[in-house]
Design a protein around this motif. Structure first.
Motif, PDB file in Angstrom:
ATOM      1  N   GLY A  17       0.808  -1.213   0.000  1.00  0.00           N
ATOM      2  CA  GLY A  17       0.000   0.000   0.000  1.00  0.00           C
ATOM      3  C   GLY A  17       0.840   1.261   0.000  1.00  0.00           C
ATOM      4  N   LYS A  18       1.992   1.212   0.654  1.00  0.00           N
ATOM      5  CA  LYS A  18       2.868   2.391   0.696  1.00  0.00           C
ATOM      6  C   LYS A  18       3.452   2.689  -0.680  1.00  0.00           C
ATOM      7  CE  LYS A  18       7.008   4.273   2.705  1.00  0.00           C
ATOM      8  NZ  LYS A  18       8.391   3.958   2.864  1.00  0.00           N
ATOM      9  N   PHE A  19       3.787   1.653  -1.411  1.00  0.00           N
ATOM     10  CA  PHE A  19       4.408   1.851  -2.712  1.00  0.00           C
ATOM     11  C   PHE A  19       3.379   1.961  -3.838  1.00  0.00           C
ATOM     12  CE2 PHE A  19       7.884   0.214  -0.185  1.00  0.00           C
ATOM     13  CZ  PHE A  19       8.894   1.090  -0.542  1.00  0.00           C
ATOM     14  N   ASP A  20       2.100   1.832  -3.535  1.00  0.00           N
ATOM     15  CA  ASP A  20       1.046   2.045  -4.523  1.00  0.00           C
ATOM     16  C   ASP A  20       0.578   3.490  -4.396  1.00  0.00           C
ATOM     17  OD1 ASP A  20      -0.971   1.770  -6.380  1.00  0.00           O
ATOM     18  OD2 ASP A  20      -2.355   0.802  -4.982  1.00  0.00           O
ATOM     19  N   ILE A  54      -1.650   5.099  -6.136  1.00  0.00           N
ATOM     20  CA  ILE A  54      -3.000   5.392  -6.626  1.00  0.00           C
ATOM     21  C   ILE A  54      -4.017   5.443  -5.482  1.00  0.00           C
ATOM     22  CG2 ILE A  54      -4.857   4.589  -8.126  1.00  0.00           C
ATOM     23  CD1 ILE A  54      -2.642   3.359  -9.898  1.00  0.00           C
ATOM     24  N   ASN A  55      -4.050   4.420  -4.658  1.00  0.00           N
ATOM     25  CA  ASN A  55      -5.036   4.372  -3.574  1.00  0.00           C
ATOM     26  C   ASN A  55      -4.413   3.775  -2.320  1.00  0.00           C
ATOM     27  OD1 ASN A  55      -4.856   1.689  -4.196  1.00  0.00           O
ATOM     28  ND2 ASN A  55      -6.878   1.537  -5.107  1.00  0.00           N
ATOM     29  N   ASN A  56      -5.176   3.785  -1.253  1.00  0.00           N
ATOM     30  CA  ASN A  56      -4.706   3.272   0.036  1.00  0.00           C
ATOM     31  C   ASN A  56      -5.381   1.942   0.378  1.00  0.00           C
ATOM     32  OD1 ASN A  56      -2.962   5.391   0.535  1.00  0.00           O
ATOM     33  ND2 ASN A  56      -4.599   6.648   1.421  1.00  0.00           N
ATOM     34  N   ALA A  57      -5.534   1.078  -0.595  1.00  0.00           N
ATOM     35  CA  ALA A  57      -6.224  -0.189  -0.363  1.00  0.00           C
ATOM     36  C   ALA A  57      -5.424  -1.085   0.585  1.00  0.00           C
ATOM     37  CB  ALA A  57      -6.466  -0.910  -1.682  1.00  0.00           C
ATOM     38  N   GLY A  58      -4.103  -1.055   0.506  1.00  0.00           N
ATOM     39  CA  GLY A  58      -3.285  -1.894   1.383  1.00  0.00           C
ATOM     40  C   GLY A  58      -3.469  -1.546   2.845  1.00  0.00           C
ATOM     41  N   GLN A  59      -3.474  -0.256   3.154  1.00  0.00           N
ATOM     42  CA  GLN A  59      -3.673   0.163   4.544  1.00  0.00           C
ATOM     43  C   GLN A  59      -5.087  -0.167   5.023  1.00  0.00           C
ATOM     44  OE1 GLN A  59      -2.033   2.046   2.325  1.00  0.00           O
ATOM     45  NE2 GLN A  59      -0.111   2.614   3.266  1.00  0.00           N
ATOM     46  N   THR A  60      -6.073  -0.040   4.137  1.00  0.00           N
ATOM     47  CA  THR A  60      -7.451  -0.356   4.513  1.00  0.00           C
ATOM     48  C   THR A  60      -7.597  -1.840   4.815  1.00  0.00           C
ATOM     49  OG1 THR A  60      -8.208   1.426   3.075  1.00  0.00           O
ATOM     50  CG2 THR A  60      -9.847  -0.180   3.778  1.00  0.00           C
ATOM     51  N   PHE A  61      -7.054  -2.695   3.952  1.00  0.00           N
ATOM     52  CA  PHE A  61      -7.112  -4.132   4.208  1.00  0.00           C
ATOM     53  C   PHE A  61      -6.334  -4.496   5.466  1.00  0.00           C
ATOM     54  CE2 PHE A  61      -7.924  -4.739  -0.510  1.00  0.00           C
ATOM     55  CZ  PHE A  61      -9.263  -5.053  -0.322  1.00  0.00           C
ATOM     56  N   ALA A  62      -5.214  -3.827   5.707  1.00  0.00           N
ATOM     57  CA  ALA A  62      -4.430  -4.097   6.910  1.00  0.00           C
ATOM     58  C   ALA A  62      -5.218  -3.750   8.165  1.00  0.00           C
ATOM     59  CB  ALA A  62      -3.119  -3.322   6.869  1.00  0.00           C
ATOM     60  N   LEU A  63      -5.943  -2.646   8.132  1.00  0.00           N
ATOM     61  CA  LEU A  63      -6.762  -2.260   9.281  1.00  0.00           C
ATOM     62  C   LEU A  63      -7.827  -3.314   9.567  1.00  0.00           C
ATOM     63  CD1 LEU A  63      -7.402  -0.116  11.417  1.00  0.00           C
ATOM     64  CD2 LEU A  63      -8.928   0.933   9.754  1.00  0.00           C
ATOM     65  N   PHE A  64      -8.506  -3.797   8.526  1.00  0.00           N
ATOM     66  CA  PHE A  64      -9.498  -4.852   8.722  1.00  0.00           C
ATOM     67  C   PHE A  64      -8.839  -6.138   9.219  1.00  0.00           C
ATOM     68  CE2 PHE A  64     -12.191  -2.418   5.624  1.00  0.00           C
ATOM     69  CZ  PHE A  64     -13.176  -2.107   6.533  1.00  0.00           C
ATOM     70  N   ALA A  65      -7.656  -6.452   8.723  1.00  0.00           N
ATOM     71  CA  ALA A  65      -6.965  -7.668   9.163  1.00  0.00           C
ATOM     72  C   ALA A  65      -6.573  -7.572  10.634  1.00  0.00           C
ATOM     73  CB  ALA A  65      -5.729  -7.908   8.299  1.00  0.00           C
ATOM     74  N   ILE A  66      -6.165  -6.405  11.080  1.00  0.00           N
ATOM     75  CA  ILE A  66      -5.810  -6.220  12.493  1.00  0.00           C
ATOM     76  C   ILE A  66      -7.037  -6.411  13.375  1.00  0.00           C
ATOM     77  CG2 ILE A  66      -5.074  -4.494  14.193  1.00  0.00           C
ATOM     78  CD1 ILE A  66      -3.178  -3.410  12.007  1.00  0.00           C
ATOM     79  N   VAL A  67      -8.168  -5.852  12.969  1.00  0.00           N
ATOM     80  CA  VAL A  67      -9.405  -6.004  13.744  1.00  0.00           C
ATOM     81  C   VAL A  67      -9.824  -7.473  13.798  1.00  0.00           C
ATOM     82  CG1 VAL A  67     -11.873  -5.442  13.769  1.00  0.00           C
ATOM     83  CG2 VAL A  67     -10.187  -3.653  13.339  1.00  0.00           C
ATOM     84  N   LEU A  68      -9.779  -8.162  12.664  1.00  0.00           N
ATOM     85  CA  LEU A  68     -10.145  -9.580  12.640  1.00  0.00           C
ATOM     86  C   LEU A  68      -9.176 -10.429  13.451  1.00  0.00           C
ATOM     87  CD1 LEU A  68     -11.268 -10.002   8.938  1.00  0.00           C
ATOM     88  CD2 LEU A  68     -12.705  -9.942  10.981  1.00  0.00           C
TER      89      LEU A  68
END
Length: 101
Positions: free
Chosen positions: A50-53, A55-69
């Motif tokens: 996500g840091k090296f992409d 265009i969007n912040n999809a990596g950080q968003t998925f990481a946040l959901f993964a941390i919650v799960l």
């Protein structure tokens, strides 16, 4: 400057350590710690990509959901381990051979 390869190497090392812990330990709590290490390696990959992409912040968003799960699954797993210990007086997965008495 830290490049993507550095993140991936750290993540691979963390994942390898997690697999070793899961396969070598006889304690259910230590197995859960190994699983959490593998989840953290996957989260590190998501954040790195996500840091090296740009265009969007999809990596950080998925990481946040993964941390919650991961936090929710850890709470459930610890509750199961406590109930198993209360019933069988051990948390060694090899010594628990039945789920019902």
């Amino acid at each position: 400057m830290i490049i993507l390869t550095h993140y991936l190497l750290v993540s691979a090392g963390l994942f390898s350590i997690g697999i070793y812990v899961v396969l070598s330990k006889q304690n259910a709590i230590q197995v859960l710690i190994g699983i959490e290490m593998m989840l953290n390696a996957a989260i590190l990959n998501m954040v790195a990509f996500g840091k090296f992409d740009k265009i969007n912040n999809a990596g950080q968003t998925f990481a946040l959901f993964a941390i919650v799960l991961a936090a929710a699954s850890t709470a459930v797993a610890l509750a199961i381990v406590l109930n198993v210990y209360r019933r069988h007086q051990t948390i060694d997965p090899g010594k628990i051979n039945q789920l019902k008495d």
